[in-house]
Design a protein around this motif. Structure first.
Motif, PDB file in Angstrom:
ATOM      1  N   LYS A  77      -8.692   0.868   0.000  1.00 24.01           N
ATOM      2  CA  LYS A  77      -8.307   1.866   0.995  1.00 24.01           C
ATOM      3  C   LYS A  77      -8.116   1.192   2.359  1.00 24.01           C
ATOM      4  CE  LYS A  77     -10.084   5.950   3.309  1.00 24.01           C
ATOM      5  NZ  LYS A  77     -11.251   6.805   3.475  1.00 24.01           N
ATOM      6  N   GLU A 123      -3.374   3.374   0.120  1.00 25.75           N
ATOM      7  CA  GLU A 123      -4.076   2.832  -1.037  1.00 25.75           C
ATOM      8  C   GLU A 123      -3.306   1.623  -1.550  1.00 25.75           C
ATOM      9  OE1 GLU A 123      -4.412   4.409  -5.486  1.00 25.75           O
ATOM     10  OE2 GLU A 123      -5.514   5.676  -4.053  1.00 25.75           O
ATOM     11  N   GLU A 130      -5.190   9.446  12.022  1.00 29.52           N
ATOM     12  CA  GLU A 130      -5.588   8.418  11.058  1.00 29.52           C
ATOM     13  C   GLU A 130      -4.658   8.434   9.848  1.00 29.52           C
ATOM     14  OE1 GLU A 130      -9.490   6.713   8.717  1.00 29.52           O
ATOM     15  OE2 GLU A 130      -9.515   8.795   9.385  1.00 29.52           O
ATOM     16  N   SER A 150      -7.232   2.110   6.290  1.00 30.01           N
ATOM     17  CA  SER A 150      -7.116   3.165   7.299  1.00 30.01           C
ATOM     18  C   SER A 150      -6.588   2.553   8.579  1.00 30.01           C
ATOM     19  CB  SER A 150      -8.483   3.802   7.582  1.00 30.01           C
ATOM     20  OG  SER A 150      -9.006   4.379   6.420  1.00 30.01           O
ATOM     21  N   THR A 185      -3.945   6.893   6.118  1.00 33.55           N
ATOM     22  CA  THR A 185      -4.689   6.304   4.994  1.00 33.55           C
ATOM     23  C   THR A 185      -3.691   5.833   3.943  1.00 33.55           C
ATOM     24  OG1 THR A 185      -6.553   7.789   5.397  1.00 33.55           O
ATOM     25  CG2 THR A 185      -6.472   6.708   3.253  1.00 33.55           C
ATOM     26  N   TYR A 240       0.841  -1.187   0.000  1.00 37.85           N
ATOM     27  CA  TYR A 240       0.000   0.000   0.000  1.00 37.85           C
ATOM     28  C   TYR A 240       0.881   1.243   0.000  1.00 37.85           C
ATOM     29  CZ  TYR A 240      -3.433  -3.319   1.892  1.00 37.85           C
ATOM     30  OH  TYR A 240      -4.254  -4.395   2.098  1.00 37.85           O
ATOM     31  N   LYS A 300      -5.547   3.612  12.663  1.00 32.25           N
ATOM     32  CA  LYS A 300      -5.545   4.595  13.754  1.00 32.25           C
ATOM     33  C   LYS A 300      -4.818   3.966  14.943  1.00 32.25           C
ATOM     34  CE  LYS A 300      -9.999   6.711  12.663  1.00 32.25           C
ATOM     35  NZ  LYS A 300     -11.306   7.103  13.227  1.00 32.25           N
TER      36      LYS A 300
END
Length: 150
Positions: free
Chosen positions: A131, A147, A143, A133, A145, A30, A135
């Motif tokens: 996606k 891809e 957060e 995410s 993020t 990612y 945390k």
């Protein structure tokens, strides 16, 4: 006896298939997209990074794009300042992980911060299509993020 053995095998297979069906498909690479935190955000325009998940291992690294280069031609004081500034913009961790529900527990075998190295780190995750995410469980106002890459 045969019935009991078949029952045990059926239970094991059903538990395994439930666990497999509920296990998210995190496997892959990612790219860093952004990190949001109270009072701001960084995007891939300011920072580049990747997270790679393979089997039970995760590796993550990111660095600010505006980090300064240093050279031997710099004075020692200037060179040391540039080196310190360059490494202040670096984040990295790697290790094995487990998942319980939507929480990843990462055993940080390697960590850019000596204070965190060797310690577990918990992350709340959400995988929505391509996606990802993340945390920090200790500070859910932050957060990250990512891809998924092809």
């Amino acid at each position: 006896m045969k019935f009991r053995a078949m029952l045990v095998i059926a239970i094991i297979l059903s538990i395994g298939s439930i666990a497999f069906a509920s296990d998210p498909k995190l496997e892959g690479a990612y790219k860093f997209v952004s990190v949001k935190f109270p009072g701001g955000e960084q995007t891939e325009a300011q920072e580049k990074g990747m997270i790679v998940v393979h089997g039970k291992y995760i590796a993550f690294v990111s660095a600010g794009v505006d980090r300064k280069m240093w050279s031997q031609a710099d004075s020692e004081a200037d060179r040391n300042k540039k080196i310190i500034d360059a490494y202040n913009g670096l984040r990295a961790t790697a290790g094995d992980f487990t998942i319980e529900g939507n929480t990843i527990t990462l055993n940080q075998v390697v960590q850019a911060s000596p204070a965190s190295m060797g310690k577990p780190s918990k992350w709340i995750f959400k995988l929505d299509g391509n996606k990802l995410s993340l945390k920090p469980a200790a500070n859910q106002d932050v957060e990250f993020t990512f891809e998924r890459l092809p």
